[in-house]
Write a protein that holds these residues in place. Structure first.
Motif, mmCIF file in Angstrom:
data_model
loop_
_atom_site.group_PDB
_atom_site.id
_atom_site.type_symbol
_atom_site.label_atom_id
_atom_site.label_comp_id
_atom_site.label_asym_id
_atom_site.label_seq_id
_atom_site.Cartn_x
_atom_site.Cartn_y
_atom_site.Cartn_z
ATOM 1 N N ALA A 178 4.425 -1.815 -1.385
ATOM 2 C CA ALA A 178 4.024 -0.577 -0.712
ATOM 3 C C ALA A 178 3.526 0.459 -1.720
ATOM 4 C CB ALA A 178 5.200 -0.017 0.086
ATOM 5 N N VAL A 179 4.252 0.591 -2.833
ATOM 6 C CA VAL A 179 3.848 1.551 -3.867
ATOM 7 C C VAL A 179 2.496 1.155 -4.459
ATOM 8 C CG1 VAL A 179 4.412 2.448 -6.153
ATOM 9 C CG2 VAL A 179 6.200 2.276 -4.404
ATOM 10 N N LYS A 180 2.304 -0.124 -4.714
ATOM 11 C CA LYS A 180 1.033 -0.598 -5.263
ATOM 12 C C LYS A 180 -0.122 -0.290 -4.312
ATOM 13 C CE LYS A 180 -1.320 -4.622 -7.264
ATOM 14 N NZ LYS A 180 -2.604 -4.323 -6.575
ATOM 15 N N ALA A 181 0.091 -0.523 -3.026
ATOM 16 C CA ALA A 181 -0.960 -0.258 -2.037
ATOM 17 C C ALA A 181 -1.307 1.228 -1.986
ATOM 18 C CB ALA A 181 -0.503 -0.742 -0.660
ATOM 19 N N ILE A 182 -0.284 2.073 -2.070
ATOM 20 C CA ILE A 182 -0.517 3.520 -2.048
ATOM 21 C C ILE A 182 -1.300 3.954 -3.288
ATOM 22 C CG2 ILE A 182 0.619 5.769 -2.191
ATOM 23 C CD1 ILE A 182 2.897 4.512 -0.492
ATOM 24 N N ILE A 183 -0.887 3.460 -4.451
ATOM 25 C CA ILE A 183 -1.571 3.830 -5.698
ATOM 26 C C ILE A 183 -3.017 3.353 -5.672
ATOM 27 C CG2 ILE A 183 -1.646 3.445 -8.194
ATOM 28 C CD1 ILE A 183 1.430 3.335 -8.123
ATOM 29 N N ASP A 184 -3.246 2.132 -5.227
ATOM 30 C CA ASP A 184 -4.606 1.591 -5.182
ATOM 31 C C ASP A 184 -5.493 2.407 -4.241
ATOM 32 O OD1 ASP A 184 -3.851 -0.370 -6.935
ATOM 33 O OD2 ASP A 184 -3.669 -1.957 -5.435
#
Length: 236
Positions: A178-184
């Motif tokens: 989830a964090v990776k998707a938000i950052i991307d």
């Protein structure tokens, strides 16, 4: 009383910024975190009283601190009630003038869900704050099902990732995803990200590898009554 927690750069532009927090002091000197008393008044007009106490006191302290540290900036939360309050901008402008502070020293923040639930008010307040030179942040970002929608309808400057995803993310692969998707998504939109609730070294290392711009949390430094963080000696 006011407490402060530093927001430190991992990949973002180097800044000296603090998250402004409120605490309630008991008669014995012990402190109550905001989460334990705000929940009882967050849907009442008493939230306006909280904001009307926090903002003037924060600006007074910031004005004094900037005499020695002129680059210091504050992140200050706004309630739904203040978001919809008439004449808030005029009141804030008078406080800026009274304390000889430029709007650029302040970043105001509201939660993503609150902004979307009060979209017209949010758009209006963001526009007016930017006219004063202030910046704006969506906190608890990623709470919605389609967070790219928030970026398309709101002109914000920072995105504070929902702390529920960040806290102990090193032990939870779903939260990491989830964090990776938000950052991307945020990088595609050109918006700096801030990870809150950083609680351990592994989570901080993961955030650095994922490319988050800024971070705050107890692992970095606990909230303090003093503006004492040494940003120049940041070894993160």
């Amino acid at each position: 009383c006011l407490y402060y927690q530093p927001i430190v750069s991992l990949h973002g532009i180097e800044q000296e910024i603090y998250d402004v927090l409120i605490r309630m002091e008991e008669s014995d000197g012990s402190l109550i975190d905001a989460g334990k008393f705000i929940k009882y008044i967050e849907n009442t007009d008493r939230m306006i009283n909280i904001d009307e106490w926090v903002i003037p006191n924060a600006l007074k302290i910031l004005s004094q601190h900037r005499k020695g540290f002129p680059k210091t900036r504050f992140f200050i939360k706004l309630s739904k009630q203040t978001l919809t309050k008439p004449n808030f901008i005029e009141w804030l402008q008078s406080l800026l003038e009274e304390n000889t502070i430029q709007g650029s020293a302040l970043v105001f923040e509201i939660s993503e869900t609150l902004a979307l639930d009060n979209l017209d008010y949010a758009k209006n307040i963001i526009s007016q704050l930017k006219n004063l030179g202030c910046e704006f942040c969506l906190e608890h970002f990623g709470s919605g099902l389609d967070f790219s929608h928030s970026l398309s309808v709101l002109d914000v400057d920072y995105l504070k990732i929902n702390g529920d995803f960040v806290e102990n993310m090193s032990k939870d692969s779903e939260n990491q995803a989830a964090v990776k998707a938000i950052i991307d998504t945020s990088k595609q939109a050109g918006k700096p990200t801030i990870a809150e609730f950083v609680s351990d070294a592994n989570s901080l290392a993961l955030l650095w590898r994922l490319g988050v711009d800024y971070a705050l949390g107890y692992y970095i430094q606990e909230p303090s009554a003093d503006l004492e963080y040494n940003f120049e000696d940041d070894n993160l």
